[in-house]
Structures are given as structure tokens and as C-alpha cells.
Write an enzyme that holds these catalytic residues in place. Structure first.
Site, mmCIF file in Angstrom:
data_model
loop_
_atom_site.group_PDB
_atom_site.id
_atom_site.type_symbol
_atom_site.label_atom_id
_atom_site.label_comp_id
_atom_site.label_asym_id
_atom_site.label_seq_id
_atom_site.Cartn_x
_atom_site.Cartn_y
_atom_site.Cartn_z
ATOM 1 N N LYS A 61 0.839 -1.199 0.000
ATOM 2 C CA LYS A 61 0.000 0.000 0.000
ATOM 3 C C LYS A 61 0.877 1.253 0.000
ATOM 4 O O LYS A 61 1.631 1.483 0.944
ATOM 5 C CB LYS A 61 -0.925 -0.014 1.223
ATOM 6 N N THR A 87 -8.734 9.720 8.106
ATOM 7 C CA THR A 87 -8.437 8.454 7.428
ATOM 8 C C THR A 87 -8.235 7.307 8.401
ATOM 9 O O THR A 87 -7.639 6.288 8.048
ATOM 10 C CB THR A 87 -7.175 8.609 6.565
ATOM 11 N N GLY A 141 -8.597 4.000 10.141
ATOM 12 C CA GLY A 141 -9.225 2.731 9.782
ATOM 13 C C GLY A 141 -9.052 2.304 8.344
ATOM 14 O O GLY A 141 -9.638 1.304 7.921
ATOM 15 N N THR A 142 -8.230 3.008 7.570
ATOM 16 C CA THR A 142 -8.102 2.668 6.149
ATOM 17 C C THR A 142 -7.562 1.256 5.939
ATOM 18 O O THR A 142 -8.051 0.517 5.078
ATOM 19 C CB THR A 142 -7.190 3.665 5.415
ATOM 20 N N GLY A 143 -6.542 0.879 6.688
ATOM 21 C CA GLY A 143 -5.944 -0.441 6.504
ATOM 22 C C GLY A 143 -6.899 -1.567 6.836
ATOM 23 O O GLY A 143 -7.011 -2.548 6.081
ATOM 24 N N CYS A 144 -7.582 -1.438 7.963
ATOM 25 C CA CYS A 144 -8.565 -2.455 8.361
ATOM 26 C C CYS A 144 -9.677 -2.546 7.324
ATOM 27 O O CYS A 144 -10.114 -3.635 6.937
ATOM 28 C CB CYS A 144 -9.184 -2.084 9.712
#
Length: 267
Positions: free
Chosen positions: A179, A210, A212-215
Site C-alpha cells: 500500500k 483516514t 481505519g483505512t488499513g482495516c
């Protein structure tokens, strides 16, 4: 549309709880609902967390994690599994063993730190992630900080994405999604299995909210896989969903607010 009474695909998240509701188990379940799958959870840790950071974290005993997992998988079954915060080497190894015996695709988000820089994985657990968890992953989704933690490879430009992916693939996942959200310019990610390669680009939205983007991205990929999409199809669909969620992120509290998991429903 699914016929009334027919169960949707089932996705299990194995991760920590975010009391602020922006990341972790809470973000995973919101994403799964928005994408039309039935979300289930194995909680590995409880955090005291808000828009300003993580004030405390308490991991659950291995027996509690194992019992939750067996309870869901043995009765309800799963079409995909997603892992997030696993906290310790003991939990990483227990979860890896559980996953290796489950016939379903697995998305591993090797969570190391929170959006605010708070550690969510013990340094002593990194070797267990490399040697036990990554080898059972269908897709691993590290961000640039996690790539550096796991492999020592530093990504400072788009040209560095390929060597980063090769370094992660060396630990055994079938696919890796590097990412590139922390780079400048377009939000570009690299998906590869070492043979096929896909660059996924999206506009960068000027929005600081932003959390929580990875989860959210990993859960969206797992949701796509549960529906029967290929890995490239699931990742492309998840990228589109999370890009919209970032664009609609909103302020909560005094710090970094969450992405909007329900942005499509609201439109």
C-alpha cells in the site's frame, strides 16, 4: 439480490477492538455489512482508543481467542478470514495455526502501529509474523511502515514498490499488496504474486480523516474473496470502496476521524 432467508457469504475477522469505532473489529464489521457479507469476529485485544490515539491495550488469553475461532468456524463456517491486530507472538502463532487448518482464503493485515503511531504489535512478535502468519496468507496487505518493520526495505518512491513486494513474498504469502498511501502524488498500490503484477491508482483526497483505512481495505478484500472474486478482482473492488470511504471521511473528537464505511449507502 439475495433471496430472502438465504445466508450471505460469511467473513471472519480476527483482530482487536477499537472503542472509538473507526478501526479494528468495528471497522471490519461495518465494511462487511456495507459490502453484503455476514461479518463475524474473534477479538484478540481490547483497546481504549479515540481520535487522538490509543490510551491502553489489553490482549486476550490465547484460550479465549482459540475458543472464539473454533466456535464460529466449526458451526457457522467461513468463506474468508481477515486478520488484524494480533498483539503478541503467542497470539500470532495461535492464530496462524488456526488459519492453516481452515479451508478459506486469508487476508493478513500485519498491523504494527496505529494511525497515530501507537504500537499494536510487540517487537518480539515480528519473527512470528514472518515465519508463521505470512506463509498462510492468500493476500498480505502491509503499508510502507509495516514493510520496513518486516523486511527492512524502505519505500520512498513508486520505483521501490516492486523490491518491497519481492521482500514480503519471500516470506510465503501467495499475493502481496504493498500500500503506497504514504507516498506523495496519486495513491498507488502494487499487487503481485511474483508473476502477475497490477498497479492500482486512485486520486489522493485532501482529507485528514483516514482512521481505519488499513482495516477497511483488508476487510473489503476478504469480502470480495468470500463472494468468489479472484484476488485481483477483490483488490480492485476494495480499492474503489476504500477510496470512496476516504473521500467521505468525517471529523470525530479532536483528532483524526474515521473513513465513512457507509458512503455508498448514504449516496
Amino acid at each position: 439480490m439475495r433471496p430472502a432467508g438465504q445466508a450471505p457469504p460469511r467473513v471472519l475477522t480476527v483482530a482487536g477492538s477499537d472503542s472509538g469505532g473507526g478501526a479494528g473489529i468495528q471497522a471490519d464489521l461495518k465494511t462487511m455489512l456495507a459490502l453484503g457479507v455476514h461479518g463475524m469476529s474473534v477479538i484478540t485485544a481490547v483497546t481504549a482508543q479515540n481520535s487522538l490515539g490509543v490510551q491502553g491495550a489489553w490482549e486476550l488469553p490465547v484460550e479465549a481467542v482459540r475458543a472464539q475461532y473454533r466456535s464460529v468456524v466449526d458451526d457457522i463456517g467461513v468463506q474468508a478470514v481477515k486478520t488484524g491486530m494480533l498483539a503478541s507472538a503467542e497470539l500470532v502463532e495461535a492464530v496462524a495455526a488456526l488459519i492453516s487448518g481452515t479451508d478459506a482464503p486469508v487476508v493478513v493485515d500485519p498491523v504494527g502501529v496505529s494511525k497515530h503511531g501507537d504500537p499494536l504489535l510487540a517487537a518480539s512478535a515480528l519473527d512470528s509474523v514472518r515465519t508463521r502468519l505470512l506463509p498462510v496468507a492468500t493476500v498480505a496487505t502491509p503499508n510502507l511502515d509495516e514493510v520496513a518493520q518486516l523486511t527492512g526495505v524502505r519505500v520512498v518512491s513508486e520505483a521501490d514498490l516492486r523490491p518491497a513486494a519481492e521482500a514480503v513474498l519471500a516470506h510465503g504469502p501467495r499475493w502481496v499488496l504493498i500500500k503506497g498511501g504514504h507516498l506523495t502524488g496519486e495513491a498507488v498500490d502494487l499487487l503481485t504474486d511474483g508473476t502477475e503484477e497490477f498497479l492500482l491508482r486512485a486520486p489522493r483526497h485532501d482529507n485528514r480523516h483516514t482512521h481505519g483505512t488499513g482495516c477497511t481495505l483488508a476487510s473489503a478484500i476478504a469480502s470480495g474473496l468470500a463472494k468468489g472474486l479472484t484476488v485481483p478482482e477483490a483488490v480492485a473492488a476494495a480499492k474503489e470502496y476504500v477510496t470512496g470511504a476516504i473521500a467521505h471521511g468525517f471529523a470525530l473528537g479532536g483528532g483524526i476521524g474515521p473513513v465513512d464505511h457507509g458512503w455508498r449507502l448514504e449516496r
